[in-house]
Design an enzyme around this catalytic site. Structure first.
Site, PDB file in Angstrom:
ATOM      1  N   ALA A 185       0.845  -1.199   0.000  1.00 34.93           N
ATOM      2  CA  ALA A 185       0.000   0.000   0.000  1.00 34.93           C
ATOM      3  C   ALA A 185       0.877   1.243   0.000  1.00 34.93           C
ATOM      4  CB  ALA A 185      -0.929  -0.017   1.219  1.00 34.93           C
ATOM      5  N   ASN A 186       0.301   2.414   0.193  1.00 40.91           N
ATOM      6  CA  ASN A 186       1.070   3.654   0.286  1.00 40.91           C
ATOM      7  C   ASN A 186       0.397   4.594   1.285  1.00 40.91           C
ATOM      8  OD1 ASN A 186      -0.808   5.549  -1.184  1.00 40.91           O
ATOM      9  ND2 ASN A 186      -0.520   3.982  -2.755  1.00 40.91           N
ATOM     10  N   ARG A 187       0.998   5.752   1.500  1.00 39.00           N
ATOM     11  CA  ARG A 187       0.557   6.641   2.579  1.00 39.00           C
ATOM     12  C   ARG A 187      -0.533   7.627   2.198  1.00 39.00           C
ATOM     13  NH1 ARG A 187       4.032   5.726   6.687  1.00 39.00           N
ATOM     14  NH2 ARG A 187       6.150   5.113   6.103  1.00 39.00           N
ATOM     15  N   SER A 188      -1.164   7.468   1.042  1.00 43.58           N
ATOM     16  CA  SER A 188      -2.228   8.406   0.659  1.00 43.58           C
ATOM     17  C   SER A 188      -3.350   8.395   1.689  1.00 43.58           C
ATOM     18  CB  SER A 188      -2.792   8.008  -0.707  1.00 43.58           C
ATOM     19  OG  SER A 188      -3.993   8.705  -0.959  1.00 43.58           O
ATOM     20  N   ALA A 223      -3.886   7.544  -5.247  1.00 38.85           N
ATOM     21  CA  ALA A 223      -2.486   7.127  -5.331  1.00 38.85           C
ATOM     22  C   ALA A 223      -2.498   5.637  -5.652  1.00 38.85           C
ATOM     23  CB  ALA A 223      -1.765   7.399  -4.023  1.00 38.85           C
TER      24      ALA A 223
END
Ligand code: C5P
Length: 223
Positions: free
Chosen positions: A29-32, A95
């Site tokens: 995943a990512n930090r969006s 994102a």
């Protein structure tokens, strides 16, 4: 009218990160935060647009007056967007993970003494912004993307606008220390065929209001 400049307009917005499964319990995943995309969907709906928000996993509440389709992966996001057409305007603020594990394991990958760490082979995800921009007859009249950059902001965003085939790019500075990614404020430049506009630092909420006003003006102008 004055209060509903987007009445009769269909809007599609993507927001949040995507989760790409490694196995049933793990993902990439990512930090969006989804904050910017959700604010844009809310601002469009407040101006009267029939708005579909396709959102990855986020703690942001569903905005009032917006139809929300919750998805996890990039492939699910792309399918939901295609199903959301036709639309007059699309804003891709998600994102999206560039890559996903080529094969998600069906069972939890087990750790065992002496067993080497697993290698995770990645494969490319669909590019939703580029896909919507190339949707032929079904292409929204106005397709807008974001470009998060840490260097050569406007130069890279200008190239990205052409590469993706979208109409506008909101270029935002996500350099360490700006607090943009996951933060409350945004510093953006609007890149279009007409050139580059530098917007002052403002809240993501204000960016959403400003963008929604610009969308209303553009759709009116081009109709
Ligand atoms: O290529 P890059 O990720 O920098 O482009 C960012 C823009 O493209 C954003 O508007 C993002 O929502 C969109 N995007 C997308 N699908 C992808 C990758 C990016 O819609 N797979």
């Amino acid at each position: 009218g004055l209060s509903a400049p987007l009445a009769g307009i269909r809007a599609l917005v993507t927001s949040g990160p995507t989760h790409e499964p490694i196995d049933p319990v793990r993902f990439i995943a990512n930090r969006s935060s989804g904050r910017q995309g959700h604010a844009i969907a809310a601002a469009l709906a407040r101006r009267g647009a029939t708005t579909l928000l396709v959102s990855g996993p986020t703690v942001e509440p569903d905005p009032a007056g917006v139809e929300v389709k919750h998805i996890e992966t990039a492939e699910e996001m792309w399918a939901a967007c295609r199903n959301g057409l036709p639309a007059d305007v699309a804003v891709c603020a998600a994102a999206v993970a560039d890559w996903r594990p080529a094969l998600a394991a069906g069972e939890k990958i087990k750790k065992a003494k002496g067993k080497a760490p697993p290698a995770i082979a990645l494969t490319e995800n669909p590019d939703i912004l580029a896909g919507l921009s190339a949707a032929g007859n079904g292409r929204p009249r106005l397709v807008i993307g974001f470009a998060a950059e840490t260097e050569k902001l406007v130069e890279n965003a200008t190239a990205k606008r052409l590469a993706k085939g979208c109409d506008w790019i909101l270029a935002n500075d996500v350099s360490p220390g700006t607090g943009t990614f996951g933060g409350l404020d945004n510093l953006v430049h609007l890149v279009s065929a007409a050139g580059v506009e530098d917007w002052p630092r403002m809240s993501k909420q204000q960016v959403a209001e400003e963008l929604a006003d610009r969308i209303a003006a553009e759709l009116k102008r081009a109709s």
